[in-house]
Design an enzyme around this catalytic site. Structure first.
Site, short mmCIF file in Angstrom:
data_model
loop_
_atom_site.label_atom_id
_atom_site.label_comp_id
_atom_site.label_asym_id
_atom_site.label_seq_id
_atom_site.Cartn_x
_atom_site.Cartn_y
_atom_site.Cartn_z
N ARG A 1 -9.09 7.36 -8.65
CA ARG A 1 -9.51 6.26 -7.92
C ARG A 1 -11.28 6.14 -7.87
O ARG A 1 -11.67 5.15 -7.23
CB ARG A 1 -8.99 6.22 -6.47
CG ARG A 1 -7.78 5.37 -6.48
CD ARG A 1 -7.23 5.20 -4.69
NE ARG A 1 -6.77 4.29 -4.14
CZ ARG A 1 -5.56 4.11 -4.23
NH1 ARG A 1 -4.49 5.02 -4.70
NH2 ARG A 1 -4.97 3.12 -3.59
N LYS B 1 1.75 -1.71 -9.48
CA LYS B 1 1.68 -0.22 -10.21
C LYS B 1 2.74 0.51 -9.97
O LYS B 1 3.34 1.28 -10.70
CB LYS B 1 0.30 0.44 -9.77
CG LYS B 1 -0.96 0.00 -10.40
CD LYS B 1 -1.95 0.97 -9.82
CE LYS B 1 -2.27 1.31 -8.48
NZ LYS B 1 -2.95 0.15 -7.63
N ARG C 1 -9.35 -2.66 1.29
CA ARG C 1 -9.02 -1.89 0.11
C ARG C 1 -9.51 -2.55 -0.97
O ARG C 1 -9.71 -1.81 -2.18
CB ARG C 1 -7.29 -1.80 0.39
CG ARG C 1 -6.88 -1.05 1.38
CD ARG C 1 -5.18 -1.13 1.21
NE ARG C 1 -4.51 -0.14 0.31
CZ ARG C 1 -3.26 -0.28 -0.14
NH1 ARG C 1 -2.74 -1.15 0.54
NH2 ARG C 1 -2.89 0.35 -1.22
N ARG D 1 4.52 -7.87 1.20
CA ARG D 1 5.32 -6.46 1.11
C ARG D 1 5.85 -5.94 2.27
O ARG D 1 5.08 -5.99 3.26
CB ARG D 1 4.11 -5.63 0.49
CG ARG D 1 4.56 -5.14 -1.06
CD ARG D 1 3.42 -4.78 -1.73
NE ARG D 1 2.57 -3.68 -1.12
CZ ARG D 1 1.91 -2.67 -1.68
NH1 ARG D 1 2.07 -2.64 -3.03
NH2 ARG D 1 1.16 -1.91 -1.21
N ARG E 1 3.55 -2.04 6.21
CA ARG E 1 2.54 -1.05 6.27
C ARG E 1 1.36 -1.35 7.01
O ARG E 1 0.83 -2.41 6.62
CB ARG E 1 2.13 -0.30 5.08
CG ARG E 1 3.30 0.77 4.52
CD ARG E 1 3.27 1.13 2.95
NE ARG E 1 1.86 0.94 2.39
CZ ARG E 1 1.47 1.05 1.34
NH1 ARG E 1 2.42 1.55 0.36
NH2 ARG E 1 0.41 1.39 0.71
P1 AMP Z 1 -1.57 3.67 -2.35
O1 AMP Z 1 -0.16 3.70 -2.03
O2 AMP Z 1 -1.86 4.18 -3.67
O3 AMP Z 1 -2.40 2.25 -2.40
O4 AMP Z 1 -2.36 4.41 -1.43
C1 AMP Z 1 -2.65 4.24 -0.07
C2 AMP Z 1 -3.66 4.90 0.54
O5 AMP Z 1 -3.92 6.44 0.21
C3 AMP Z 1 -5.07 4.39 -0.10
O6 AMP Z 1 -5.49 3.23 0.56
C4 AMP Z 1 -6.02 5.60 0.21
O7 AMP Z 1 -6.37 5.65 1.64
C5 AMP Z 1 -5.15 6.93 -0.13
N1 AMP Z 1 -5.08 7.42 -1.35
C6 AMP Z 1 -4.25 7.31 -2.41
N2 AMP Z 1 -4.45 7.85 -3.44
C7 AMP Z 1 -5.58 7.98 -3.33
C8 AMP Z 1 -6.80 8.59 -4.33
N3 AMP Z 1 -6.50 9.02 -5.55
N4 AMP Z 1 -8.01 8.91 -3.64
C9 AMP Z 1 -8.41 8.72 -2.55
N5 AMP Z 1 -7.41 8.13 -1.61
C10 AMP Z 1 -6.06 7.94 -2.01
#
Ligand code: AMP
Length: 208
Positions: A88, A13, A163, A122, A152
């Protein structure tokens, strides 16, 4: 134009969102990147979010919505915005439709067995914030800035599995949410970056 990018964690994404945002001059709003910045800077929000993110759980809707609303008022959002990793949850999607008119939700479809494989490959550069695949890294250095890359915490296998579960339970239902609204485009994300990008551009050019 307001776009939403959906798809499981590790579907690519972020890469697609960046390219599409550049092409259509949209603000690229990644809630994950915004939260990681808060964590790096050690803000109060960052301190609250850190453990939640490391466990692969979701940060509260309240925090995310306040962050997004704030961000949307910045001048670079004038021409529109592309949301990457937001909404989300159903509550986030409902709230978003109350303050912005989503033109299209792009669902990057990748089967879950491929996700675990991809995410273990990654690496993340804390210095410049970019994400790279292991095979593009020489001697542990970021190909963009040369600083050391890391895995990470939220890309480690136990977290990845959690996740994915969180994604299936909370975020996947949004595919139906946008489908019912007649705003869904699903693209096969299990192809090279250029091919996925072309499919998205084809659909967006059709919208204009
Ligand atoms: P990402 O890089 O988008 O996968 O986000 C990393 C982490 O940030 C996720 O696993 C969540 O813990 C938190 N996070 C990011 N975006 C959201 C969202 N829209 N709602 C809730 N938690 C979020």
């Amino acid at each position: 134009m307001i776009l939403v990018f959906l798809g499981p964690p590790g579907a690519g994404k972020g890469t697609q969102a960046q390219r599409v945002a550049n092409k259509y001059v949209l603000a690229h709003i990644s809630t994950g990147d915004m939260l990681r910045k808060e964590v790096r800077e050690g803000t109060e929000l960052g301190q609250k979010a850190r453990a939640i993110m490391d466990a692969g759980e979701l940060v509260s809707d309240e925090i995310i919505l306040a962050m997004v609303k704030n961000r949307l008022s910045e001048p670079d959002c004038k021409n529109g915005a592309l949301f990457d990793g937001f909404p989300r949850t159903h509550a986030q999607a409902e709230a978003l439709s109350a303050f912005a008119n989503v033109d299209l939700a792009v669902n990057i479809d990748v089967p879950s067995h491929r996700i675990v494989e991809r995410m273990s490959q990654r690496r993340f550069c804390p210095a410049c914030g970019c994400t790279t695949r292991v095979k593009e890294i020489i001697s542990g250095a970021c190909p963009k800035c040369g600083k050391p890359v890391i895995q990470r915490d939220d890309d480690k296998e136990a977290t990845v599995l959690n996740r994915l579960e969180v994604y299936e339970a909370q975020t996947k239902p949004l595919i139906e949410f946008y489908e019912r609204a007649g705003k869904l485009l699903t693209v096969d994300g299990d192809r090279d970056v250029g091919a996925v990008f072309e499919s998205v551009v084809h659909a967006l050019d059709g919208l204009a």
